[in-house]
Write a protein that holds these residues in place. Structure first.
Motif, PDB file in Angstrom:
ATOM      1  N   ARG A  71       0.840  -1.189   0.000  1.00 54.35           N
ATOM      2  CA  ARG A  71       0.000   0.000   0.000  1.00 54.35           C
ATOM      3  C   ARG A  71       0.882   1.248   0.000  1.00 54.35           C
ATOM      4  NH1 ARG A  71      -5.185  -0.453   0.181  1.00 54.35           N
ATOM      5  NH2 ARG A  71      -5.402   1.775   0.632  1.00 54.35           N
ATOM      6  N   THR A  80      -4.676   6.749   0.697  1.00 51.52           N
ATOM      7  CA  THR A  80      -3.907   5.521   0.587  1.00 51.52           C
ATOM      8  C   THR A  80      -4.454   4.683  -0.553  1.00 51.52           C
ATOM      9  OG1 THR A  80      -5.307   4.370   2.189  1.00 51.52           O
ATOM     10  CG2 THR A  80      -3.381   5.529   3.044  1.00 51.52           C
ATOM     11  N   ASN A  82      -3.337   1.028  -3.390  1.00 51.35           N
ATOM     12  CA  ASN A  82      -2.411  -0.032  -3.770  1.00 51.35           C
ATOM     13  C   ASN A  82      -2.367  -0.127  -5.294  1.00 51.35           C
ATOM     14  OD1 ASN A  82      -4.713  -1.405  -4.559  1.00 51.35           O
ATOM     15  ND2 ASN A  82      -4.702  -2.801  -2.821  1.00 51.35           N
ATOM     16  N   THR A  85      -5.867  -0.074  -7.108  1.00 54.08           N
ATOM     17  CA  THR A  85      -6.791   1.047  -6.960  1.00 54.08           C
ATOM     18  C   THR A  85      -6.949   1.790  -8.283  1.00 54.08           C
ATOM     19  OG1 THR A  85      -6.104   1.309  -4.652  1.00 54.08           O
ATOM     20  CG2 THR A  85      -7.283   3.134  -5.667  1.00 54.08           C
TER      21      THR A  85
END
Length: 323
Positions: A71, A80, A82, A85
């Motif tokens: 992440r 946030t 990864n 996403t």
């Protein structure tokens, strides 16, 4: 493990959910290497575009791990994310099976056959099919050169899978109630040059209109191209308005080839496409662009391995770029 511990373990296994059982089966089959391979490909694809999906800033740093993926945290906006996403594969599970499913796509397996091979539900297989194709289908040539052949093909309009149909249902593999070209059929315009580069457009129900022809063709063909078509009277008018060269063959009169003037390449592509689509026993019209992209992936042979297809799912295509 002691026998008493084994008995306790067996009793606990009966309390596992179906999802936990599948994860255990993957572990017992020693799929750790497969998981590492899929995760490595995902992380590698993410490094090519390591930007925040929200503010597009490249000022990010590592922020722990979750579900086997690294992440990241964006410094400017604090979000946030990864590697998945903002991609078509976001929120999908069972990463250990993604390479196997990519191989199913390259083999043109049906939804049910792929689900059976992966030991998953058919709805999961259907969802993965269109997620995998969302970006992979966009690996197309930007422009066609030299001699290009253009022709339309028509497939039966389908509302397969729709909860609210706009017409009475018909049997699978049915026929249009009206003869000839009508609003019960969907037009697919295919343009293919002599190097094999192909573009296709779903132009909607009924005959191809003048507006659709002008919207689809001029942006993807060179100004000095020779456009070869059949004897449809709309194409000479289009070529004159677009300022390009045009030649035609009179198929109705039995004239199929006049030197280099023919439409055999695009006609052969139509035959391959129609034969390939027939194996799916009807394709929903709303998903037709995905299937056309899928067929192009197989026909162009630029993506030959599950690893390449998984990279293409993130928009990372082979280095040889078609222009």
């Amino acid at each position: 493990m002691r026998p008493s511990q084994w008995q306790i373990f067996i009793k606990l296994c009966t309390q596992l959910s179906s999802r936990q059982r599948l994860a255990g089966i993957d572990l017992l089959r020693n799929n750790g290497a497969v998981q590492d391979a899929a995760t490595a490909l995902i992380e590698q694809a993410a490094q090519a575009q390591s930007r925040c999906p929200v503010c597009r800033s490249d000022h990010v740093h590592r922020h722990g791990q979750a579900h086997g993926l690294q992440r990241y945290r964006c410094v400017p906006c604090g979000k946030t994310f990864n590697a998945l996403t903002g991609t078509p594969l976001a929120h999908l599970r069972y990463k250990t099976r993604w390479l196997a499913y990519a191989d199913c796509l390259l083999n043109s397996y049906s939804v049910r056959k792929a689900a059976q091979l992966l030991d998953s539900h058919r709805n999961t297989s259907f969802r993965w099919r269109h997620r995998f194709l969302a970006l992979a289908k966009t690996d197309r040539p930007r422009c066609l050169h030299g001699i290009a052949e253009a022709d339309e093909m028509y497939v039966l309009e389908s509302q397969k899978g729709s909860r609210h149909m706009t017409r009475p249902a018909r049997r699978r593999g049915g026929r249009a109630r009206q003869r000839g070209i009508s609003n019960q059929q969907v037009c697919i315009l295919v343009v293919r040059d002599r190097t094999g580069q192909t573009l296709d457009f779903v132009t909607g129900k009924g005959p191809l209109s003048k507006a659709k022809r002008h919207a689809c063709l001029p942006p993807v063909i060179d100004r000095d191209i020779l456009l070869v078509t059949d004897g449809h009277p709309a194409y000479p008018v289009f070529a004159r308005e677009a300022g390009i060269l045009h030649a035609a063959v009179n198929l109705r009169a039995g004239i199929r080839v006049r030197g280099t003037v023919h439409v055999q390449n695009v006609s052969a592509y139509h035959r391959r496409l129609r034969g390939w689509l027939s194996a799916f026993h009807g394709v929903a019209t709303r998903y037709l662009p995905n299937y056309l992209g899928w067929r192009w992936i197989l026909d162009a042979r630029r993506i030959l391995s599950p690893e390449s297809l998984l990279r293409a799912t993130f928009g990372v295509f082979p280095h040889l770029t078609v222009t």
